[in-house]
Design a protein around this motif. Structure first.
Motif, PDB file in Angstrom:
ATOM      1  N   ASP A  26      42.327  22.833   0.107  1.00  0.00           N
ATOM      2  CA  ASP A  26      41.417  21.789  -0.385  1.00  0.00           C
ATOM      3  C   ASP A  26      40.882  22.145  -1.768  1.00  0.00           C
ATOM      4  O   ASP A  26      40.768  21.274  -2.639  1.00  0.00           O
ATOM      5  N   TYR A  27      40.541  23.413  -1.979  1.00  0.00           N
ATOM      6  CA  TYR A  27      40.061  23.825  -3.302  1.00  0.00           C
ATOM      7  C   TYR A  27      41.123  23.533  -4.359  1.00  0.00           C
ATOM      8  O   TYR A  27      40.815  23.017  -5.445  1.00  0.00           O
ATOM      9  N   LEU A  28      42.367  23.882  -4.053  1.00  0.00           N
ATOM     10  CA  LEU A  28      43.445  23.670  -5.017  1.00  0.00           C
ATOM     11  C   LEU A  28      43.653  22.188  -5.288  1.00  0.00           C
ATOM     12  O   LEU A  28      43.836  21.773  -6.440  1.00  0.00           O
ATOM     13  N   ASP A  29      43.614  21.387  -4.236  1.00  0.00           N
ATOM     14  CA  ASP A  29      43.849  19.945  -4.383  1.00  0.00           C
ATOM     15  C   ASP A  29      42.683  19.247  -5.087  1.00  0.00           C
ATOM     16  O   ASP A  29      42.889  18.328  -5.889  1.00  0.00           O
ATOM     17  N   GLY A  70      40.995  38.145  -7.280  1.00  0.00           N
ATOM     18  CA  GLY A  70      40.249  37.218  -6.430  1.00  0.00           C
ATOM     19  C   GLY A  70      39.122  36.508  -7.143  1.00  0.00           C
ATOM     20  O   GLY A  70      38.428  35.681  -6.544  1.00  0.00           O
ATOM     21  N   GLY A  71      38.895  36.842  -8.419  1.00  0.00           N
ATOM     22  CA  GLY A  71      37.945  36.102  -9.235  1.00  0.00           C
ATOM     23  C   GLY A  71      36.504  36.561  -9.187  1.00  0.00           C
ATOM     24  O   GLY A  71      35.654  35.968  -9.845  1.00  0.00           O
ATOM     25  N   GLU A  72      36.204  37.636  -8.432  1.00  0.00           N
ATOM     26  CA  GLU A  72      34.795  38.015  -8.285  1.00  0.00           C
ATOM     27  C   GLU A  72      34.173  38.460  -9.603  1.00  0.00           C
ATOM     28  O   GLU A  72      33.013  38.123  -9.896  1.00  0.00           O
ATOM     29  N   HIS A  73      34.932  39.199 -10.413  1.00  0.00           N
ATOM     30  CA  HIS A  73      34.379  39.637 -11.693  1.00  0.00           C
ATOM     31  C   HIS A  73      34.137  38.451 -12.625  1.00  0.00           C
ATOM     32  O   HIS A  73      33.105  38.368 -13.295  1.00  0.00           O
ATOM     33  N   MET A  74      35.064  37.524 -12.669  1.00  0.00           N
ATOM     34  CA  MET A  74      34.921  36.390 -13.578  1.00  0.00           C
ATOM     35  C   MET A  74      33.733  35.511 -13.206  1.00  0.00           C
ATOM     36  O   MET A  74      32.970  35.062 -14.075  1.00  0.00           O
ATOM     37  N   MET A  98      41.164  31.715  -3.966  1.00  0.00           N
ATOM     38  CA  MET A  98      39.957  32.507  -3.706  1.00  0.00           C
ATOM     39  C   MET A  98      38.918  32.290  -4.802  1.00  0.00           C
ATOM     40  O   MET A  98      37.719  32.130  -4.535  1.00  0.00           O
ATOM     41  N   LEU A  99      39.369  32.278  -6.054  1.00  0.00           N
ATOM     42  CA  LEU A  99      38.453  32.038  -7.158  1.00  0.00           C
ATOM     43  C   LEU A  99      37.776  30.676  -7.029  1.00  0.00           C
ATOM     44  O   LEU A  99      36.560  30.555  -7.226  1.00  0.00           O
ATOM     45  N   LEU A 100      38.541  29.649  -6.721  1.00  0.00           N
ATOM     46  CA  LEU A 100      37.971  28.308  -6.646  1.00  0.00           C
ATOM     47  C   LEU A 100      36.864  28.228  -5.602  1.00  0.00           C
ATOM     48  O   LEU A 100      35.841  27.559  -5.804  1.00  0.00           O
ATOM     49  N   GLY A 101      37.055  28.924  -4.486  1.00  0.00           N
ATOM     50  CA  GLY A 101      35.996  28.959  -3.476  1.00  0.00           C
ATOM     51  C   GLY A 101      34.750  29.652  -4.005  1.00  0.00           C
ATOM     52  O   GLY A 101      33.621  29.198  -3.758  1.00  0.00           O
ATOM     53  N   LYS A 102      34.936  30.738  -4.751  1.00  0.00           N
ATOM     54  CA  LYS A 102      33.790  31.462  -5.321  1.00  0.00           C
ATOM     55  C   LYS A 102      33.064  30.593  -6.359  1.00  0.00           C
ATOM     56  O   LYS A 102      31.830  30.620  -6.461  1.00  0.00           O
TER      57      LYS A 102
END
Length: 233
Positions: A26-29, A70-74, A98-102
């Motif tokens: 869903d995040y990707l879409d 996973g995007g945590e640093h960004m 994972m990044l999009l969820g964060k």
């Protein structure tokens, strides 16, 4: 004007891992298209027209993270630097999800995401448009015959130098000693100076650092992180 010829580039590494959760799909879409920095892929931008960073972020300084995992640093940097725009490149689609969820959970609005090869991003970033770059726990490619696949090679460092502003900072974090060796040998060859003056400058993390899951794995397995800071000259 003739259309540029697409260079032949091999890509090494995973593009997809285990099956995505429905929420990640869903995040990707639902979110990825809106967070795109623009026409980066060759199919969408065959003439390689430059991106407009002012259109993306206004007059904010722009940072670039290469392979955000996973995007945590960004997300951490985006939340703590709201007056900065950050572009992240990551071809591994599970990491993108994972990044999009964060991003959703943190509510940050100063991130753009390219789910692909950073070399395509280098093609369309204007010269001297990036104020800071991050390379954090890149794929180590430990076998000697694979060292040419590492980021710290001419193929990546020359365009990185082109897009960075004079005086821009380039940070590299790795737990692989041979990657440290190659980084210290290669990066200065392409217009960067290493800013270390004492051992603590590469043994201790940066003041605004957020330890990533890759670093936590390295620590559990007994490997020592190194934090290398360079300046574009």
């Amino acid at each position: 004007m003739s259309t540029p010829v697409r260079p032949r580039r091999n890509f090494y590494g995973r593009l997809k891992g285990h099956n995505l959760k429905q929420s990640q799909k869903d995040y990707l879409d639902q979110d990825l298209a809106a967070l795109s920095p623009g026409a980066v892929d060759w199919e969408a931008n065959p003439r390689r027209e430059m991106l407009d960073t002012v259109e993306m972020f206004g007059d904010k300084p722009v940072w670039l993270e290469v392979g955000f995992g996973g995007g945590e640093h960004m997300v951490h940097q985006a939340a703590n630097n709201p007056d900065t725009g950050i572009i992240g490149c990551e071809p591994y689609i599970n990491g993108v999800a994972m990044l999009l969820g964060k991003i959703r959970r943190a509510g940050v609005e100063n991130i753009k995401v390219h789910p692909g090869d950073v070399r395509d991003m280098f093609d369309v970033l204007p010269a001297q448009s990036i104020s800071r770059a991050f390379l954090l726990y890149p794929d180590p490619w430990p076998k000697t015959r694979h060292h040419r696949r590492r980021f710290v090679t001419q193929e990546h460092l020359e365009p990185l130098h082109r897009v960075l502003k004079p005086g821009a900072i380039f940070r590299v974090a790795t737990d692989i000693e041979d990657y440290v060796r190659q980084t210290l040998e290669e990066v200065p060859r392409y217009g960067f100076e290493w800013l270390a003056e004492r051992p603590s400058d590469w043994r201790e993390s940066w003041d605004d650092w957020l330890s990533t899951r890759y670093e936590q794995k390295a620590l559990r397995e007994g490997r020592v992180p190194h934090y290398l800071t360079f300046r574009r000259i």
